[in-house]
Design an enzyme around this catalytic site. Sequence first.
Site, mmCIF file in Angstrom:
data_model
loop_
_atom_site.group_PDB
_atom_site.id
_atom_site.type_symbol
_atom_site.label_atom_id
_atom_site.label_comp_id
_atom_site.label_asym_id
_atom_site.label_seq_id
_atom_site.Cartn_x
_atom_site.Cartn_y
_atom_site.Cartn_z
ATOM 1 N N HIS A 139 -11.504 12.496 0.107
ATOM 2 C CA HIS A 139 -11.870 11.088 0.605
ATOM 3 C C HIS A 139 -11.980 10.963 2.144
ATOM 4 C CE1 HIS A 139 -11.528 6.806 0.510
ATOM 5 N NE2 HIS A 139 -10.319 6.518 1.031
ATOM 6 N N ARG A 166 -0.749 9.497 -0.867
ATOM 7 C CA ARG A 166 -1.849 9.993 -1.337
ATOM 8 C C ARG A 166 -1.763 11.653 -1.606
ATOM 9 N NH1 ARG A 166 -6.682 6.632 1.677
ATOM 10 N NH2 ARG A 166 -6.276 4.654 0.875
ATOM 11 N N GLU A 226 -6.486 2.204 -3.646
ATOM 12 C CA GLU A 226 -5.163 2.190 -3.843
ATOM 13 C C GLU A 226 -4.240 0.683 -3.914
ATOM 14 O OE1 GLU A 226 -3.382 5.258 -1.151
ATOM 15 O OE2 GLU A 226 -1.836 3.769 -0.577
ATOM 16 N N PHE A 229 0.894 -1.044 -0.232
ATOM 17 C CA PHE A 229 0.008 -0.142 0.030
ATOM 18 C C PHE A 229 0.943 1.263 -0.004
ATOM 19 C CE2 PHE A 229 -4.624 1.155 0.657
ATOM 20 C CZ PHE A 229 -5.119 0.200 0.266
ATOM 21 N N ARG A 231 -2.931 10.937 5.974
ATOM 22 C CA ARG A 231 -2.989 9.524 6.590
ATOM 23 C C ARG A 231 -2.334 8.643 5.512
ATOM 24 N NH1 ARG A 231 -6.786 5.521 5.448
ATOM 25 N NH2 ARG A 231 -8.166 6.908 4.248
ATOM 26 N N GLN A 250 -7.778 14.970 2.916
ATOM 27 C CA GLN A 250 -7.213 13.837 1.972
ATOM 28 C C GLN A 250 -7.940 13.859 0.666
ATOM 29 O OE1 GLN A 250 -6.628 9.323 2.762
ATOM 30 N NE2 GLN A 250 -4.541 10.532 2.806
ATOM 31 N N HIS A 262 -7.974 11.263 -2.360
ATOM 32 C CA HIS A 262 -7.619 9.972 -2.838
ATOM 33 C C HIS A 262 -7.191 10.271 -4.428
ATOM 34 C CE1 HIS A 262 -7.275 5.959 -3.952
ATOM 35 N NE2 HIS A 262 -7.627 5.571 -2.842
ATOM 36 N N LEU A 289 -14.799 5.634 -5.480
ATOM 37 C CA LEU A 289 -13.240 5.299 -5.271
ATOM 38 C C LEU A 289 -12.678 3.977 -5.993
ATOM 39 C CD1 LEU A 289 -10.655 5.285 -3.140
ATOM 40 C CD2 LEU A 289 -12.000 3.564 -1.841
#
Lengths: 247, 586
Positions: free
Chosen positions: B356, B288, B246, B117, B391, B231, B233, B243
């Site tokens: 996001h 991100r 990731e 990730f 994050r 955030q 994304h 979405l």
Amino acid sequence: MSERRVSLEVLRYDPETDSEPRFQRYPVPYHEEWVVLDALNYIKDHLDTTLSYRWSCHMAVCGSCGMMVNGEPVLACKAFLRDYPDEIRVEPLLHFPIERDLVTVIDDFMAKLARVKPYLIPARDEPASAAERRQTPAELKRFKQYTLCINCMLCYAACPEYGLMPEFLGPAAIALAHRYNRDSRDAGRDERQEIIAANEGVWDCSFVGACSEVCPKHVDPAGALQQVKIASTVDWYKEHLMPWVKK
Amino acid sequence: MVTIRTDVAILGAGGAGLRAAIALAESDPGLRIALISKVYPMRSHTCAAEGGAAGVIKADDSLEQHFHDTVGGGDWLSDQDAVEYFIREAPGELVQLERWGCPWSRDPDGSVAVRPFGGMKIKRTWYAADKSGFHILHTLFQTSLKHPAIERFDEYYATDLLVDDGRCHGLTAIEMRSGQLREFRAQAVIIAAGGAGRMFRFTTNGAIKTGDGMALAYRAGVPLKDMEFVQYHPTGLPNTGILLTEGCRGEGGILVNRSGYRYLQDYGMGPETAPGKPVLKTMELGPRDRLSQAFWHEMKKGNTIPTPWGECVLLDMRHLGEKLIDERLPFVRELSTSYLGKDPVTEPIPVRPVVHYMMGGIDTDIGAATPLAGLFAAGECACVSINGANRLGSNSLTEILVFGRRAALSAVEYLRSGPRAGNERALTARTAEARERIRRLFEITGGRVSISGLRSEMMDTMEEHAGIYRTGGGLAQACARLSELRERHAGIGLNDRTNVYNTELLQALELKSMLDCAEAVAVSAQARTESRGAHQRLDFVERDDDKFLRHSLAHHRSGQPPRIEYRDVVVTKSQPGVRDYSGDKK
């Protein structure tokens, strides 16, 4: 922007003022990419703020927006306008009491989910441990499909048996029981089987398969139901005809 | 007035709320637990999380590594004591889910599989195909049905916290089915009500994510921390904002611009890696914030692709092959095909950055306690802070578990300390005030302010001025505009004067929540004259540790913009340094 419009005929019902449901017609612009939910949101934002319905994720995973569109149970967020004629009739999910407009009362479904003990029941002799259990990809595959249910209740709206016999546990609840029964980590099948086999309706399910046809996540509750019935039958034979054989 | 008396009231029945409820029931089966949510638990937005949950489990990994990835990923705004606690508790929580039956994807030997990730140096993201949040939510919900002590109040919308003498004693909520206000008297309250992404037009967040829990605490005097950190994304479907996890890039998907060029190498994340052979913590597996910022620069350079839904880049997964996509990313395939008409097996998918997640939220300490005695918070609505200024993907699903449980344990501790009961008369008066405020909404006649119009103006303001890159001038405009919208909200009148499932009333209240959160975002962003993580200022491009290695705290003031204060970040072992996502670092 396209000039084309579609007409949504939406069921309206307010228990405080209406003695019975009525229909209200709304003209809505047509967009190639719009789903019925987008059309409802257009109505709510621009035409009639009093319309009530449930929705959240708009990506077919939260299960909120199940409704009848031209007589078929669908997720409004996955029912594209382009797949319908210009006249679209929107009603709440069949077989559930109407709370208000497109919002149904789902207490019965929630109670049934809880009744089938939809949680892991480990074997009595399983050692208490805080460690991760092993489960091979093949073992996971045995039940994975039945974990995909989003509780949208389209299968209840499609089920002729549930319509006739509301006591019937119904497709999603039985498929969920089946999901745990088939999990290699679970030992609770007997407990669940008792609940299911004792329930009205299971034996009358005619396997027309309407539940599996409308399922937006291809869970195949009809298949689960048939397997549960066969397992119950085998249990019965073992118990009554071959009591010396362990289940 | 119906009063429900309980020991702990939990607001929100998503991942964090359910985890808290189960922890309470397990700690003491005699406890009375009220689990209150504006939706049925299965509808909570946890269900939409796709990629997975991070926790150290494999032999090649260490707590130390997860700590450094998280703190660096957060651009050193995380409280490091909280991160240490989080990382230590994470594996146990993920194993606990396994023991409750979560269908985690597995390696051939039957152990839990992990995937790469963004921003993580080691593979440590547990996943259940690309429906990890969905399975976590349903596993928790189904497990919660084992516990008769958990009494659910589905479709109740909370309007106010009941506070007296500096303590929280419960809340009031509208029962949607009847339209009646109910009073919940509790010794402790846990807020686990999720984020506020709906204040932006283009978001992955579901309709329910309107910041109600944050606003509730804020209006009761609890500050909102680090709200300027929003955030984006990097890979959302351009038309709907849906979405694409990731995990697409974790499995080897690549991002290219209009020339087919993997542009991330021009933004400190090169050199280029082989397609389908992702290298951890570089290129497409950068964090991100960096990826979304790189998109913005590509757009400015004219390197993006115009589409009917705005400028896009392409997420190319074709080289992964149908078998792998169907096994690891079936939902991504379903979503792209259904909603955009493009199959990732055969076509690259146009994507653009999309709002996001809120790094900021209700100010809590490492024990999930807010400064208001008796009030706890966990999950996206809370800011502990482990996420700092950005994050890392797959830390939030773990966060709802670790801090959902922590909030429950802290609440139990608080109950055992024997907190003073609230003053009956004072609390009854608070409830009456709450009811009066709702009643007044029904009385405004000839209200010309439309909810959807006001909401639309708020969204436009946020999109224009509070996005990936910000300026002092733009933020000043946003603050002025949001103040004005706050005032105009008072003039909202309802067309729907009925009681049963009145969603117009609900939308009016949700809009108020979002406006409160939006103003906290804009004012905090204006005051932070530096660039850090997801907060990027074109007029203050450097990180400024001397002035801003601090959390912002937005305090509510009635009828005015918030007052901003600061608190130092807790640093234990990682001094602020350079975030290096290049592939050739030493």
